[in-house]
Design an enzyme around this catalytic site. Structure first.
Site, PDB file in Angstrom:
ATOM      1  N   SER A 101       9.933  27.204  12.089  1.00 19.66           N
ATOM      2  CA  SER A 101      11.247  27.265  12.719  1.00 19.66           C
ATOM      3  C   SER A 101      11.266  26.560  14.072  1.00 19.66           C
ATOM      4  O   SER A 101      10.239  26.376  14.711  1.00 19.66           O
ATOM      5  CB  SER A 101      11.675  28.715  12.929  1.00 19.66           C
ATOM      6  OG  SER A 101      11.568  29.436  11.735  1.00 19.66           O
TER       7      SER A 101
HETATM    8  N1  SAH Z   1       8.406  32.003  10.466  1.00 22.80           N
HETATM    9  C1  SAH Z   1       7.936  30.779   9.915  1.00 22.80           C
HETATM   10  C2  SAH Z   1       9.060  29.918   9.373  1.00 22.80           C
HETATM   11  C3  SAH Z   1       9.203  30.185   7.975  1.00 22.80           C
HETATM   12  S1  SAH Z   1      10.348  29.278   7.056  1.00 22.80           S
HETATM   13  C4  SAH Z   1       7.135  29.983  10.937  1.00 22.80           C
HETATM   14  O1  SAH Z   1       7.126  30.342  12.103  1.00 22.80           O
HETATM   15  O2  SAH Z   1       6.502  29.006  10.540  1.00 22.80           O
HETATM   16  C5  SAH Z   1      10.711  30.501   5.884  1.00 22.80           C
HETATM   17  C6  SAH Z   1       9.603  30.910   4.978  1.00 22.80           C
HETATM   18  O3  SAH Z   1      10.109  31.955   4.171  1.00 22.80           O
HETATM   19  C7  SAH Z   1       9.121  29.842   4.042  1.00 22.80           C
HETATM   20  O4  SAH Z   1       7.755  29.643   4.230  1.00 22.80           O
HETATM   21  C8  SAH Z   1       9.442  30.414   2.654  1.00 22.80           C
HETATM   22  O5  SAH Z   1       8.457  30.081   1.702  1.00 22.80           O
HETATM   23  C9  SAH Z   1       9.470  31.890   2.909  1.00 22.80           C
HETATM   24  N2  SAH Z   1      10.192  32.696   1.957  1.00 22.80           N
HETATM   25  C10 SAH Z   1      11.346  32.416   1.324  1.00 22.80           C
HETATM   26  N3  SAH Z   1      11.697  33.452   0.524  1.00 22.80           N
HETATM   27  C11 SAH Z   1      10.738  34.401   0.673  1.00 22.80           C
HETATM   28  C12 SAH Z   1      10.550  35.692   0.132  1.00 22.80           C
HETATM   29  N4  SAH Z   1      11.403  36.221  -0.748  1.00 22.80           N
HETATM   30  N5  SAH Z   1       9.468  36.383   0.513  1.00 22.80           N
HETATM   31  C13 SAH Z   1       8.577  35.877   1.392  1.00 22.80           C
HETATM   32  N6  SAH Z   1       8.721  34.645   1.937  1.00 22.80           N
HETATM   33  C14 SAH Z   1       9.790  33.931   1.588  1.00 22.80           C
END
Ligand code: SAH
Length: 666
Positions: free
Chosen positions: A64
């Site tokens: 993010s």
């Molecule tokens: N917080 C992260 C950004 C993540 S982007 C950072 O700092 O890098 C969002 C993430 O949510 C992605 O990696 C995606 O694979 C995950 N995601 C999407 N749906 C999900 C679910 N149902 N359960 C767990 N992770 C999920």
């Protein structure tokens, strides 16, 4: 790029962006200060780690944007005893930030590879209060519930009720919620009682989708093609209607353009790359027309003063007999001006001046990277006209000589107090030289002017290298201000009513106020010209979709001929491409279609390739947000372009008659 000062960049991001953008919670700022974001991205993304933007982390996911992490974390109002649940571990970065404030963090990621990489990374970096689970997290992690705070880093159709049930009374949840998978609103929920929840909205955001039981169902849908359906209806067709086709970059029909330029006395002609043949050629064609039929007096380019002055001497038939001790345009990137396209124009101008003895059309440089060549030129001048003053100046400039191989290090040493500041010395030489005009009736006014301009450049460059230490916006502004002031000096030198054509990159000439850089406080030559000369300036930009370009892969790297990737779907370039015309002039401010002008003021991506081109990271390295019709008065388009024809030292040496770029050292 190995020795990037991440610590300084991190501080810069926190202090100048996050704080300014409204993050107030000191515990959040402090947490972001201690987590190294560069460790959470792949090697080739590290240099962008402290841009306030999301970055790809593999599996189609992103880390993010720092501002969003800060904003969401702040909304969670974490305390040191809190237990936090995060859905969407991704790189693990946000979890690391949360773990610096709260007691423990539980985080879930549905992509196995991301979950495993994040787990290893967090362990290696020593974060021992974070647990990573590979699973669908849309229903939470009931085993460790309740949580004081829950953060969801992916957008879902609604807040899953199972997550709400896992909050403590008083607990906070932050999550992006939206009706489709691409855009959401950030929602905060506070649990006030068993069945009592308070909701508030925190603004529009864009997250990757939450995929799972309580999220979106079908992953395939998220990969649907975005173009061409996404283009505003009819815009490419409108462009097609308004465009004036270009048949040849060397001999375009310039009637319409010349009418629009009208009586403007300053014409700025930009380019989207520093290595595209068509850009150089059409710019030369327009300039020839301006000189021949509108009485323009000089060309000023984005090159260092002393190097361009070599060309000035050549085109005005004043080249000297004695050999030169330094080679013009030998500094990286040599191809930017030492190329066949520029040489053809230079020869044309030399012939033009020969045929018009009462005109002396000049050729000058506006840039300031020639600190030591300029010192050499000033001393050479003084040695010739006033050896005593030359001795004094030599001592004064001596302050800078230890740094000849790396003036940027001078800046750092002077700022940190490790070396003395040479400002007073260089300013004194400049003052002495400027004083000469008043005291002496100088026979060679032109040579004195040249020396004065070099002395001014030295004073500005000395300051430039010190300012560089404070960050890129400040030094950019200083450099563009120098270029603008050099232009003003030239206009003054050439006398009232003189007319100038400027050749620089689009990023210097398009009005910065109409781009994302302007929003951040950057100014540029185009903006300063618009402010000073108003409608007396005509600003032209140039762009391309695909083809080849001359550029390096890194600073000081060798020239390479690279393939230009077709333009980004969200860019102006893509719009132009859809017009299906090969090459054209597109009037923007003096257009017959004001609706088109308005439509092209809507912000979109625009591509800028400088002397470095990195197609691998193109979106981040080469695109910025702009408002085209506010940036330029006119746009020149070449759908397909080819690399500029650089000249080697060998070719230059063999040139007859003696070449304006050559080292004429026997
Ligand atoms: N917080 C992260 C950004 C993540 S982007 C950072 O700092 O890098 C969002 C993430 O949510 C992605 O990696 C995606 O694979 C995950 N995601 C999407 N749906 C999900 C679910 N149902 N359960 C767990 N992770 C999920």
């Amino acid at each position: 790029m190995s020795d990037i000062d991440f610590h300084q960049q991190r501080e810069h991001l926190i202090e100048t962006e996050l704080r300014l953008l409204g993050i107030r919670d000191e515990s959040v700022l402090q947490a972001m200060r201690v987590v190294p974001r560069e460790e959470f991205v792949s090697e080739d993304m590290r240099e962008f780690a402290y841009r306030n933007t999301p970055l790809p982390i593999g599996s189609g996911q992103t880390i993010s944007q720092p501002l969003i992490v800060a904003y969401m974390t702040e909304a969670l109002e974490l305390g040191p005893q809190d237990r936090v649940l995060e859905i969407g571990t991704g790189s693990g970065y946000a979890a690391a930030v949360l773990s610096r404030i709260a007691r423990e963090v539980y985080t879930i990621e549905r992509h196995r590879e991301l979950a495993e990489t994040a787990r290893e990374r967090l362990t290696q970096l020593g974060y021992d209060n974070i647990r990573v689970l590979h699973a669908d997290g849309s229903q939470g992690w009931p085993e460790h519930a309740p949580y004081n705070a829950i953060i969801v880093a992916a957008g879902g159709p609604g807040v899953p009720s199972s997550l709400l049930q896992q909050l403590t009374i008083g607990g906070r949840l932050v999550m992006p919620v939206g009706e489709d998978q691409k855009s959401q609103r950030l929602i905060r929920v506070i649990r006030r009682g068993d069945d009592e929840f308070e909701y508030d909205e925190m603004g529009a955001v864009q997250f990757v989708p939450l995929i799972g039981e309580a999220g979106w169902q079908d992953e395939v849908e998220t990969r649907s093609p975005r173009v061409p359906g996404k283009q505003p209806q009819g815009l490419p067709e409108r462009i097609r209607q308004a465009a004036e086709p270009i048949v040849s970059p060397d001999h375009p029909d310039l009637g319409g353009l010349m009418d629009r330029i009208g009586d403007a006395e300053i014409v700025l002609i930009g380019e989207a790359t520093h290595g595209t043949s068509e850009f150089y050629r059409i710019r030369a064609a327009i300039t020839r027309e301006l000189i021949e039929n509108k009485g323009f007096d000089f060309v000023a380019i984005e090159a260092d003063w002393p190097d361009a002055y070599r060309i000035h001497d050549f085109v005005t038939h004043k080249e000297r007999e004695e050999p030169h001790e330094w080679e013009a345009f030998s500094r990286f990137p040599t191809w930017m001006w030492r190329n066949q396209e520029v040489l053809d124009f230079v020869h044309w101008l030399r012939d033009f001046n020969l045929d018009h003895p009462n005109r002396e059309v000049g050729f000058y440089g506006l840039d300031l990277y020639s600190l030591f060549t300029s010192i050499h030129c000033v001393l050479e001048y003084l040695d010739r006209v006033d050896p005593k003053s030359a001795e004094v100046a030599r001592v004064r400039y001596g302050c800078l000589t230890p740094w000849e191989s790396d003036p940027a290090r001078y800046g750092q040493a002077a700022i940190t107090g490790a070396y003395r500041n040479c400002e007073a010395e260089v300013v004194q030489v400049l003052k002495d030289l400027l004083g000469r005009r008043i005291k002496t009736a100088v026979r060679d006014r032109e040579a004195l002017f040249d020396a004065q301009m070099n002395a001014q450049l030295i004073a500005d460059a000395e300051q430039y290298y010190r300012i560089m230490y404070y960050g890129s916006d400040e030094s950019w502004n200083h450099r563009d201000t120098h270029m603008f002031q050099t232009l003003q000096s030239l206009l003054e030198h050439r006398g009232p009513g003189s007319k100038a054509v400027i050749w620089e990159h689009n990023s210097h000439l398009g009005n910065a106020a109409a781009t994302q850089f302007g929003k951040h406080g950057q100014i540029n030559v185009g903006q300063l010209c618009r402010r000073a000369f108003g409608q007396n300036v005509y600003i032209i930009g140039q762009g391309t979709d695909h083809g080849t370009v001359a550029a390096a892969s890194h600073w000081d790297g060798p020239i390479e001929i690279k393939e230009v990737r077709p333009a980004h779907p969200d860019s102006y370039e893509r719009l132009m491409h859809y017009s299906e015309l090969d090459a054209f002039f597109l009037p923007l401010t003096r257009s017959h279609d004001p609706q088109l002008t308005t439509a092209l003021a809507a912000r979109r991506l625009e591509r800028a390739i400088g002397v470095i081109y990195r197609p691998e990271t193109e979106r981040l390295s080469h695109y910025f947000d702009a408002s085209l019709s506010r940036q330029f008065d006119e746009w020149i388009w070449f759908d397909e372009t080819s690399a500029v024809r650089a000249l080697s030292t060998q070719q230059v040496a063999e040139h007859e008659p003696p070449h304006p770029f050559a080292l004429m050292d026997d």
